[in-house]
Design a protein around this motif. Structure first.
Motif, PDB file in Angstrom:
ATOM      1  N   LEU A 127       4.085  -4.413  10.830  1.00 25.02           N
ATOM      2  CA  LEU A 127       4.357  -4.165   9.421  1.00 25.02           C
ATOM      3  C   LEU A 127       3.372  -5.021   8.654  1.00 25.02           C
ATOM      4  N   GLU A 128       2.630  -4.383   7.744  1.00 28.03           N
ATOM      5  CA  GLU A 128       1.682  -5.142   6.934  1.00 28.03           C
ATOM      6  C   GLU A 128       1.838  -4.750   5.474  1.00 28.03           C
ATOM      7  N   ARG A 129       1.933  -5.779   4.631  1.00 30.51           N
ATOM      8  CA  ARG A 129       1.943  -5.545   3.183  1.00 30.51           C
ATOM      9  C   ARG A 129       0.494  -5.503   2.725  1.00 30.51           C
ATOM     10  N   LEU A 130       0.054  -4.328   2.320  1.00 31.14           N
ATOM     11  CA  LEU A 130      -1.312  -4.182   1.839  1.00 31.14           C
ATOM     12  C   LEU A 130      -1.473  -4.764   0.437  1.00 31.14           C
ATOM     13  N   ASP A 131      -0.415  -4.682  -0.347  1.00 28.25           N
ATOM     14  CA  ASP A 131      -0.416  -5.207  -1.707  1.00 28.25           C
ATOM     15  C   ASP A 131       0.914  -5.930  -1.939  1.00 28.25           C
ATOM     16  N   PRO A 132       0.932  -7.248  -1.763  1.00 28.36           N
ATOM     17  CA  PRO A 132       2.184  -7.987  -1.927  1.00 28.36           C
ATOM     18  C   PRO A 132       2.791  -7.908  -3.333  1.00 28.36           C
ATOM     19  N   THR A 136       3.340  -2.620  -1.315  1.00 25.85           N
ATOM     20  CA  THR A 136       2.843  -1.445  -0.615  1.00 25.85           C
ATOM     21  C   THR A 136       2.682  -1.852   0.844  1.00 25.85           C
ATOM     22  N   LEU A 137       3.360  -1.138   1.735  1.00 26.08           N
ATOM     23  CA  LEU A 137       3.434  -1.524   3.149  1.00 26.08           C
ATOM     24  C   LEU A 137       2.922  -0.409   4.044  1.00 26.08           C
ATOM     25  N   VAL A 138       2.480  -0.799   5.229  1.00 28.20           N
ATOM     26  CA  VAL A 138       2.204   0.154   6.291  1.00 28.20           C
ATOM     27  C   VAL A 138       2.881  -0.354   7.546  1.00 28.20           C
ATOM     28  N   ALA A 139       3.725   0.484   8.118  1.00 27.50           N
ATOM     29  CA  ALA A 139       4.400   0.164   9.377  1.00 27.50           C
ATOM     30  C   ALA A 139       3.859   1.121  10.437  1.00 27.50           C
ATOM     31  N   SER A 140       3.638   0.602  11.643  1.00 24.07           N
ATOM     32  CA  SER A 140       2.994   1.440  12.646  1.00 24.07           C
ATOM     33  C   SER A 140       3.346   0.995  14.062  1.00 24.07           C
TER      34      SER A 140
END
Length: 171
Positions: A127-132, A136-140
């Motif tokens: 899980l990464e927050r692209l814009d804290p 905006t997150l991307v989970a993969s």
């Protein structure tokens, strides 16, 4: 036909794809720790400038970490500093004291902007927050994304120093 195992259906699956929102972030972090405990992830990597807005101090998260914590498991933490974490998440700080032998924490004070990811890494999911600011997150579950995130965290780790000790020894 066999019936599904209750353990398989008891907890929702970790999300994948693009996600948005502060509550979604907090809920996904909570769920990640529950799944880590259920699945016995061997290691977890947490990275964030200060962990201030993570739900680390919540009882449910600490309970999940207690269930996860076993011999041979590791929690690797990387931040610019841990001041806000100490102030806002006392339950987690106490958990860190109890399980200090599983936790390795470093500070990468010189990391600028998005250089230090706000993320969770595991053997099976990220899980990464692209814009804290906008959450905006991307989970993969994608292996390439996991490796790329781990490489970015490792770049900061190499420039970091040990920090967030389990105890402070005075002279």
């Amino acid at each position: 036909m066999t019936e599904p195992d209750p353990a398989d259906t008891a907890r929702p699956a970790l999300p994948t794809g693009r996600l948005q929102g502060r509550q979604v972030f907090a809920d996904t972090v909570r769920l990640a720790f529950e799944v880590a405990a259920d699945q016995g992830w061997s290691h977890i990597t947490l990275s964030d400038p200060d962990f201030a807005d993570w739900p680390l101090g919540e009882r449910a998260v600490v309970d999940a970490l207690n269930r996860w914590a076993r011999r041979g498991r590791t929690l690797k933490m990387l931040a610019r500093h841990y001041d806000q974490l100490r102030l806002l998440h006392p339950r987690f700080v106490q958990w860190r004291v109890t399980w200090s032998h599983l936790v390795e924490a470093h500070a990468c004070v010189g990391a600028a902007g998005a250089e230090l990811p706000s993320a969770i890494g595991s053997p099976v999911w990220t899980l990464e927050r692209l814009d804290p600011l906008r959450n905006t997150l991307v989970a993969s579950e994608d292996a390439e994304r996991r490796v790329a995130l781990q490489e970015r965290v490792n770049e900061c780790w190499l420039r970091s120093t040990p920090s967030f000790p389990a105890s402070h020894l005075g002279l």
